[in-house]
Design a protein around this motif. Structure first.
Motif, PDB file in Angstrom:
ATOM      1  N   GLY A   1       0.834  -1.196   0.000  1.00 30.41           N
ATOM      2  CA  GLY A   1       0.000   0.000   0.000  1.00 30.41           C
ATOM      3  C   GLY A   1       0.865   1.241   0.000  1.00 30.41           C
ATOM      4  O   GLY A   1       1.987   1.246   0.526  1.00 30.41           O
ATOM      5  N   GLU A   2       0.362   2.321  -0.575  1.00 27.50           N
ATOM      6  CA  GLU A   2       1.175   3.519  -0.757  1.00 27.50           C
ATOM      7  C   GLU A   2       1.530   4.220   0.545  1.00 27.50           C
ATOM      8  O   GLU A   2       2.412   5.085   0.568  1.00 27.50           O
ATOM      9  CB  GLU A   2       0.480   4.499  -1.695  1.00 27.50           C
ATOM     10  CG  GLU A   2      -0.800   5.105  -1.171  1.00 27.50           C
ATOM     11  CD  GLU A   2      -1.417   6.079  -2.164  1.00 27.50           C
ATOM     12  OE1 GLU A   2      -1.914   7.123  -1.704  1.00 27.50           O
ATOM     13  OE2 GLU A   2      -1.402   5.803  -3.376  1.00 27.50           O
ATOM     14  N   ASP A   3       0.871   3.861   1.654  1.00 26.82           N
ATOM     15  CA  ASP A   3       1.194   4.461   2.948  1.00 26.82           C
ATOM     16  C   ASP A   3       2.343   3.753   3.668  1.00 26.82           C
ATOM     17  O   ASP A   3       2.728   4.172   4.763  1.00 26.82           O
ATOM     18  CB  ASP A   3      -0.032   4.434   3.865  1.00 26.82           C
ATOM     19  CG  ASP A   3      -1.158   5.310   3.361  1.00 26.82           C
ATOM     20  OD1 ASP A   3      -0.872   6.364   2.775  1.00 26.82           O
ATOM     21  OD2 ASP A   3      -2.335   4.926   3.541  1.00 26.82           O
ATOM     22  N   HIS A   4       2.898   2.720   3.052  1.00 23.40           N
ATOM     23  CA  HIS A   4       3.884   1.887   3.758  1.00 23.40           C
ATOM     24  C   HIS A   4       5.129   1.612   2.922  1.00 23.40           C
ATOM     25  O   HIS A   4       5.804   0.606   3.130  1.00 23.40           O
ATOM     26  CB  HIS A   4       3.225   0.581   4.196  1.00 23.40           C
ATOM     27  CG  HIS A   4       2.054   0.785   5.087  1.00 23.40           C
ATOM     28  ND1 HIS A   4       2.178   1.072   6.425  1.00 23.40           N
ATOM     29  CD2 HIS A   4       0.720   0.792   4.817  1.00 23.40           C
ATOM     30  CE1 HIS A   4       0.975   1.232   6.957  1.00 23.40           C
ATOM     31  NE2 HIS A   4       0.071   1.066   6.000  1.00 23.40           N
ATOM     32  N   VAL A   5       5.446   2.512   1.991  1.00 26.01           N
ATOM     33  CA  VAL A   5       6.628   2.361   1.142  1.00 26.01           C
ATOM     34  C   VAL A   5       7.430   3.655   1.191  1.00 26.01           C
ATOM     35  O   VAL A   5       6.865   4.755   1.235  1.00 26.01           O
ATOM     36  CB  VAL A   5       6.236   2.030  -0.317  1.00 26.01           C
ATOM     37  CG1 VAL A   5       7.480   1.949  -1.211  1.00 26.01           C
ATOM     38  CG2 VAL A   5       5.457   0.724  -0.374  1.00 26.01           C
ATOM     39  N   GLY A   6       8.761   3.521   1.211  1.00 28.48           N
ATOM     40  CA  GLY A   6       9.643   4.674   1.220  1.00 28.48           C
ATOM     41  C   GLY A   6      10.921   4.380   0.455  1.00 28.48           C
ATOM     42  O   GLY A   6      10.999   3.424  -0.319  1.00 28.48           O
ATOM     43  N   ILE A   7      11.929   5.208   0.683  1.00 27.51           N
ATOM     44  CA  ILE A   7      13.226   5.067   0.024  1.00 27.51           C
ATOM     45  C   ILE A   7      14.324   5.053   1.083  1.00 27.51           C
ATOM     46  O   ILE A   7      14.352   5.892   1.982  1.00 27.51           O
ATOM     47  CB  ILE A   7      13.505   6.239  -0.947  1.00 27.51           C
ATOM     48  CG1 ILE A   7      12.424   6.333  -2.022  1.00 27.51           C
ATOM     49  CG2 ILE A   7      14.887   6.078  -1.574  1.00 27.51           C
ATOM     50  CD1 ILE A   7      12.483   5.272  -3.075  1.00 27.51           C
ATOM     51  N   GLY A   8      15.243   4.092   0.967  1.00 30.74           N
ATOM     52  CA  GLY A   8      16.479   4.079   1.743  1.00 30.74           C
ATOM     53  C   GLY A   8      17.585   3.746   0.766  1.00 30.74           C
ATOM     54  O   GLY A   8      17.861   2.582   0.505  1.00 30.74           O
ATOM     55  N   THR A   9      18.226   4.732   0.184  1.00 32.95           N
ATOM     56  CA  THR A   9      19.069   4.539  -1.002  1.00 32.95           C
ATOM     57  C   THR A   9      20.255   3.620  -0.764  1.00 32.95           C
ATOM     58  O   THR A   9      20.680   2.904  -1.657  1.00 32.95           O
ATOM     59  CB  THR A   9      19.603   5.885  -1.521  1.00 32.95           C
ATOM     60  OG1 THR A   9      20.519   6.444  -0.569  1.00 32.95           O
ATOM     61  CG2 THR A   9      18.469   6.859  -1.800  1.00 32.95           C
ATOM     62  N   ASP A  10      20.843   3.665   0.420  1.00 34.50           N
ATOM     63  CA  ASP A  10      22.133   3.023   0.707  1.00 34.50           C
ATOM     64  C   ASP A  10      23.224   3.625  -0.175  1.00 34.50           C
ATOM     65  O   ASP A  10      24.198   2.953  -0.524  1.00 34.50           O
ATOM     66  CB  ASP A  10      22.066   1.506   0.533  1.00 34.50           C
ATOM     67  CG  ASP A  10      22.907   0.761   1.573  1.00 34.50           C
ATOM     68  OD1 ASP A  10      23.512   1.427   2.434  1.00 34.50           O
ATOM     69  OD2 ASP A  10      22.977  -0.473   1.531  1.00 34.50           O
TER      70      ASP A  10
END
Length: 376
Positions: free
Chosen positions: A282-291
């Motif tokens: 769901g769109e409320d539970h995704v993000g970015i962690g680039t590393d």
């Protein structure tokens, strides 16, 4: 220090691969200083510092300009070594002191983020918020109650395991897939008691599943990919991604080689994983962690040589994951500089994503999670 133990924040507390940025295309338009959007890298590194000749470090002009342009507002950075080894507690304490010194010396540029109010300060043009994280529980050295002390010192995210087994449980490269230990359950309880965000990146499948089940606060997987798309151990199965979202957590997609089966990943690979993650979580539970480092990697003969040496060192230590390679950099082509979030925002909107969804994935979801865990 391992690259993931902080890609040269002024070269303090160890040596690591750190390359200055390289531009690949015309940079997208700069966000207005009063733009509502908040860009958060849930696992990155803040490069762009140089020796000042007085025993400390100063920001480069390029870093200062990127901060003014609000390219990325907040970076969660690893400040302690990963993996099993001696003196992990002492090393973590020394690292905290070293990074605190640099933050104190740059009050106009850096904000040490410990609260939701600090996230708001990082919205100001010319400032970058920094979140201290550990990518391993080895700094606890068999005493989970140390989490409270680290929380008091400003460590706001603690990852349970790195690729191999530690006292808390199995990492993703352990073939036994033994899951959480009793110590791991104690560590989770102490991490949550200290109002620190629990991160389950790099963990084995059972460790992730059992860690989510054991958590009483929403946890995170700050930097990973989707195993349904690429079957590498650093990526997560749909079942665990779904369980994380159901617990209220956030799943961060990285900009790493594991986004494709072979070779250097590109924008299509990244967006494919983002689309899949949104479909599952769901769109409320995704993000970015680039590393990735804030300013990106320069690609030239010298850095290609360093990449080979870096990979060979990790392979010799047994911590190189399937998908890593001597000739593949830890980046996604087309997003290898400080403007990567602005470019990704434009690319996602071009694929039909709403502005609201883009804002959620590029920062708002992690901002909500941080506030919920840190201040609830």
């Amino acid at each position: 220090m391992d690259r993931r133990a902080f890609i040269q924040f002024a070269g303090v507390a160890g040596t690591a691969l750190a390359f200055p940025a390289v531009g690949r295309a015309a940079e997208p338009a700069v966000r207005a200083g009063n733009a509502r959007s908040l860009y958060i890298d849930a696992q990155g590194a803040l490069d762009g510092f140089e020796p000042d000749g007085k025993g400390s470090y100063r920001p480069t002009a390029r870093l200062i300009e990127a901060a003014k342009q609000r390219r990325i507002d907040v970076v969660s950075m690893t400040i302690a070594e990963v993996g099993n080894g001696p003196d992990r507690f002492r090393g973590a304490m020394e690292s905290i002191a070293a990074y605190d010194r640099i933050v104190a010396e740059q009050p106009g540029l850096l904000v040490k983020v410990e609260t939701a109010a600090d996230l708001a300060k990082a919205r100001e043009p010319g400032r970058i918020g920094v979140i201290y994280n550990f990518q391993d529980t080895t700094a606890l050295e068999a005493d989970p109650s140390k989490a409270t002390m680290f929380g008091t010192l400003g460590v706001k995210v603690i990852q349970l395991t790195y690729n191999k087994r530690n006292l808390a449980g199995d990492g993703c490269l352990e073939s036994a897939n033994a899951g959480l230990s009793d110590f791991g359950r104690e560590a989770i309880a102490e991490i949550e008691k200290a109002r620190i965000l629990l991160d389950l990146s790099h963990s084995g499948q059972r460790t992730v599943a059992e860690g989510i089940a054991a958590a009483t606060r929403p946890p995170a997987i700050t930097h990973s990919g989707c195993r349904a798309l690429v079957d590498f151990p650093r990526n997560m199965h749909d079942a665990e991604m779904r369980a994380l979202a159901q617990k209220g957590g956030v799943f961060g997609i990285y900009l790493m080689p594991f986004l494709r089966a072979k070779g250097q990943p590109g924008g299509e690979d990244l967006i494919r994983h983002l689309d899949h993650a949104v479909n599952i979580c769901g769109e409320d539970h995704v993000g970015i962690g680039t590393d990735n480092p804030f300013l990106g990697y320069e690609i030239n003969d010298e850095t290609r040589k360093q990449q080979r040496e870096f990979y060979e060192d990790r392979a010799n230590k047994g911590i190189a994951a399937p998908g890593e390679a001597a000739d593949v950099f830890n980046l996604v082509e087309g997003y290898n500089n400080a403007a990567r979030y602005d470019r990704l925002a434009a690319d996602l909107r071009g694929r039909g994503w709403s502005s609201a969804r883009v804002d959620k994935v590029l920062g708002d979801n992690f901002a909500r999670l941080f506030a919920q865990v840190w201040e609830a």
